[in-house]
Design an enzyme around this catalytic site. Structure first.
Site, PDB file in Angstrom:
ATOM      1  N   GLU A   3       0.822  -1.223   0.000  1.00 13.52           N
ATOM      2  CA  GLU A   3       0.000   0.000   0.000  1.00 13.52           C
ATOM      3  C   GLU A   3       0.852   1.267   0.000  1.00 13.52           C
ATOM      4  OE1 GLU A   3      -0.114  -2.286   2.418  1.00 13.52           O
ATOM      5  OE2 GLU A   3      -2.127  -3.167   2.519  1.00 13.52           O
ATOM      6  N   HIS A  16       9.803  -2.964   0.992  1.00 16.30           N
ATOM      7  CA  HIS A  16       9.403  -1.567   1.085  1.00 16.30           C
ATOM      8  C   HIS A  16      10.328  -0.709   0.230  1.00 16.30           C
ATOM      9  CE1 HIS A  16       7.310  -2.351   5.211  1.00 16.30           C
ATOM     10  NE2 HIS A  16       6.761  -2.983   4.200  1.00 16.30           N
ATOM     11  N   THR A  43       5.923 -16.111  -0.903  1.00 15.07           N
ATOM     12  CA  THR A  43       7.168 -15.553  -1.422  1.00 15.07           C
ATOM     13  C   THR A  43       8.305 -16.572  -1.318  1.00 15.07           C
ATOM     14  OG1 THR A  43       7.698 -14.621   0.738  1.00 15.07           O
ATOM     15  CG2 THR A  43       6.488 -13.204  -0.775  1.00 15.07           C
ATOM     16  N   GLN A  66       3.122  -6.384   5.094  1.00 18.17           N
ATOM     17  CA  GLN A  66       1.915  -6.968   4.516  1.00 18.17           C
ATOM     18  C   GLN A  66       0.698  -6.084   4.807  1.00 18.17           C
ATOM     19  OE1 GLN A  66       3.902  -9.580   6.546  1.00 18.17           O
ATOM     20  NE2 GLN A  66       5.111  -9.386   4.706  1.00 18.17           N
ATOM     21  N   ASP A  75      -2.245   9.564  -8.151  1.00 17.58           N
ATOM     22  CA  ASP A  75      -1.786  10.007  -9.475  1.00 17.58           C
ATOM     23  C   ASP A  75      -1.898   8.918 -10.536  1.00 17.58           C
ATOM     24  OD1 ASP A  75       0.260   9.020  -7.597  1.00 17.58           O
ATOM     25  OD2 ASP A  75       1.594   9.056  -9.342  1.00 17.58           O
TER      26      ASP A  75
HETATM   27  P1  IMO Z   1       4.708  -5.856   1.875  1.00 22.09           P
HETATM   28  O1  IMO Z   1       5.257  -5.625   3.261  1.00 22.09           O
HETATM   29  C1  IMO Z   1       2.130  -8.198  -0.709  1.00 22.09           C
HETATM   30  C2  IMO Z   1       1.690 -12.489   0.235  1.00 22.09           C
HETATM   31  C3  IMO Z   1       2.234 -13.512  -0.718  1.00 22.09           C
HETATM   32  C4  IMO Z   1       1.223 -14.635  -0.514  1.00 22.09           C
HETATM   33  C5  IMO Z   1       0.942 -14.567   0.975  1.00 22.09           C
HETATM   34  C6  IMO Z   1       1.733 -15.537   1.818  1.00 22.09           C
HETATM   35  O2  IMO Z   1       5.649  -5.484   0.790  1.00 22.09           O
HETATM   36  O3  IMO Z   1       3.378  -5.204   1.741  1.00 22.09           O
HETATM   37  P2  IMO Z   1       4.259 -15.545   2.618  1.00 22.09           P
HETATM   38  O4  IMO Z   1       5.550 -15.560   1.858  1.00 22.09           O
HETATM   39  O5  IMO Z   1       4.103 -14.337   3.501  1.00 22.09           O
HETATM   40  O6  IMO Z   1       4.006 -16.822   3.371  1.00 22.09           O
HETATM   41  O7  IMO Z   1       3.112 -15.477   1.499  1.00 22.09           O
HETATM   42  O8  IMO Z   1       1.260 -13.245   1.374  1.00 22.09           O
HETATM   43  N1  IMO Z   1       2.650 -11.473   0.707  1.00 22.09           N
HETATM   44  C7  IMO Z   1       2.648 -10.175   0.323  1.00 22.09           C
HETATM   45  N2  IMO Z   1       1.892  -9.521  -0.571  1.00 22.09           N
HETATM   46  N3  IMO Z   1       3.039  -7.512  -0.017  1.00 22.09           N
HETATM   47  C8  IMO Z   1       3.783  -8.123   0.921  1.00 22.09           C
HETATM   48  O9  IMO Z   1       4.587  -7.459   1.764  1.00 22.09           O
HETATM   49  C9  IMO Z   1       3.639  -9.546   1.098  1.00 22.09           C
HETATM   50  N4  IMO Z   1       4.224 -10.472   1.885  1.00 22.09           N
HETATM   51  C10 IMO Z   1       3.598 -11.647   1.650  1.00 22.09           C
HETATM   52  O10 IMO Z   1       2.227 -13.046  -2.039  1.00 22.09           O
HETATM   53  O11 IMO Z   1       0.018 -14.340  -1.165  1.00 22.09           O
HETATM   54 MG    MG Z   2       5.870  -4.606  -0.893  1.00 24.51          MG
END
Ligand code: IMO
Ligand code: MG
Length: 434
Positions: free
Chosen positions: A14, A41, A128, A223, A332
């Site tokens: 986000e 990030h 991931t 996340q 944007d």
């Molecule tokens: P940030 O901090 C978006 C998603 C993975 C998968 C699910 C489980 O950048 O927002 P995991 O490896 O955590 O066991 O995977 O969570 N996922 C994310 N999606 N942004 C992230 O981190 C994510 N970290 C894990 O794609 O659907």
């Molecule tokens: Mg991210």
């Protein structure tokens, strides 16, 4: 100075990094409270772009003490590489503190994550593959290795001698993979411990001491709410609690010590990995947003799925996080669209649903009920106040605020820190008297 929690209101990505970046001036400490190197990030500082997975984004400010809390699962190899990368770019990293109680992502966790996903095939979560789930599973199973164990050769040997044969059996028998050598693993792990020794600390004590001194602290979630182990659409979730409550269990702060919860959302929705996504766009509009928004995963490089903003989980996320104000990012990216849709309710089996059904099967049958908003032309990256936005863009933000039910205080119109509109003051809870 307040203790603030920054939490993602959608499926991650986000723009939490930018939120931390904006608020960093006002705080003395930034604490990561959950997740691991599954997070990515991106912070843009002038010409420099930093991509961080484990070290809190606050590290980019010399006055901030960056803390990795007990709720984080740490892959020491990633952490060592990241500290090296930052040091190489002139950032002082000796200030970084890592909880002695944080659990370690071991090489067998990474191997098992990949193997499990491969075995699930069509039903895979789309993780991931960083070993996040297996590491948290071992923590709950009480067979985890904690950061402090890396400093204790005898204890580490005792634990790994018990744990590793079982892991190797599963890797070999169930998944047909190679196992790991005990002596090699002990040597590697002790090497990590030696390298990270100066960074290990009782981070809960650091957090509480900072609070007692009245310092500002930012708790940075990874996340997002809809990927929360308890509140997301299980099993298409991550294995920790990104919700604001996770800052308490994983960061060392009590619920009544939290002064504000800043929810971060994008002006549209994205998701990486599998799982239901009712507002997903499969046509050209979605591809356009994905391209303009550069929606590719920081960690895996996977293209993110893109959809219209969904106010059903937004209301839910505002509630379960007790969000006090919202930062709206990437407005944007929607410039140039003729029309913008926002999902305001679902139809599920003929019924109108307004409370987000986190049940993945129900969500898979949910048909979005859309409200339509006129788009706007031209770039808005130069706007620094609502008055400088096209009327349609300002109206879209007003509508989202109404749907969220809490103030949208910050609106981002570009990747850089300066490309931000301060729309309203952030309400901060008054500290309890006495
Ligand atoms: P940030 O901090 C978006 C998603 C993975 C998968 C699910 C489980 O950048 O927002 P995991 O490896 O955590 O066991 O995977 O969570 N996922 C994310 N999606 N942004 C992230 O981190 C994510 N970290 C894990 O794609 O659907
Ligand atoms: Mg991210």
């Amino acid at each position: 100075m307040p203790a603030s929690v920054i939490v993602g209101l959608q499926w991650g990505d986000e723009g939490k990094g930018k939120a931390t970046d904006l608020l960093a001036e006002q705080v003395a400490m930034v604490v990561r409270y959950q997740g691991g190197d599954n997070a990515g990030h991106t912070i843009v500082l002038g010409d420099a772009v930093f991509k961080l997975q484990l070290v809190p984004s606050g590290v980019l400010y010399p006055h901030i003490r960056p803390v990795i809390g007990n709720g984080v699962v740490v892959n020491p190899a990633t952490l060592i590489a990241e500290l090296g990368m930052l040091a190489g770019r002139g950032i002082a990293v000796d200030r970084v503190r890592v909880s002695r109680h944080a659990h370690v992502i071991m090489p067998y966790h990474v191997a098992l994550d990949g193997a499990m996903e491969a075995r699930l095939a069509g039903a895979a979560v789309g993780t991931t593959r960083r070993g996040i789930g297996p590491a948290y599973a071992d923590r709950a199973w009480r067979i985890g290795i904690r950061m402090e164990d890396l400093l204790d050769p005898a204890g580490l040997r005792r634990r790994l001698t018990r744990i590793l044969p079982d892991k190797n059996t599963v890797l070999r028998r169930t998944h047909g993979l190679d196992g790991f050598d005990l002596e090699e693993m002990i040597a590697t792990a002790l090497g990590w411990g030696e390298r990270l020794r100066p960074h290990l600390a009782d981070t809960t004590a650091l957090v509480q001491a900072a609070l007692a001194r009245g310092e500002g602290i930012l708790f940075e979630g990874a996340q997002g709410t809809l990927l929360d182990l308890d509140h997301g659409s299980y099993p298409y979730v991550t294995s920790s609690n990104p919700v604001a409550g996770g800052a308490c269990t994983g960061g060392g702060i009590g619920p009544l010590q939290v002064d504000e919860v800043i929810g971060v959302m994008k002006a549209y929705a994205t998701r990486v990995g599998s799982g239901p996504f009712p507002t997903e766009l499969h046509e050209a509009v979605g591809r356009g947003i994905a391209e303009r928004g550069r929606e590719f995963g920081v960690v895996t490089g996977r293209p993110r799925r893109v959809g219209w903003l969904d106010a059903v989980p937004l209301r839910y996320a505002v509630a379960v996080n007790s969000v006090s104000s919202v930062m709206l990012n990437k407005l944007d990216i929607l410039s140039g669209l003729e029309e913008i849709l926002v999902c305001v309710a679902y139809e599920v089996d003929g019924d109108r649903v307004e409370w987000w059904p986190s049940d993945a099967d129900v969500l898979a049958r949910a048909v979005p009920v859309y409200e339509r908003f006129p788009g706007w032309e031209g770039s808005i990256g130069g706007a620094r106040s609502v008055a400088e936005l096209p009327a349609a863009a300002a109206a879209y933000v007003d509508a989202l605020e109404e749907l969220a039910g809490v103030p949208i205080s910050l609106v981002s119109v570009g990747a850089e820190r300066t490309e931000t509109i301060h729309r309203r003051d952030r309400p901060v809870r008054a500290r309890l008297a006495g």
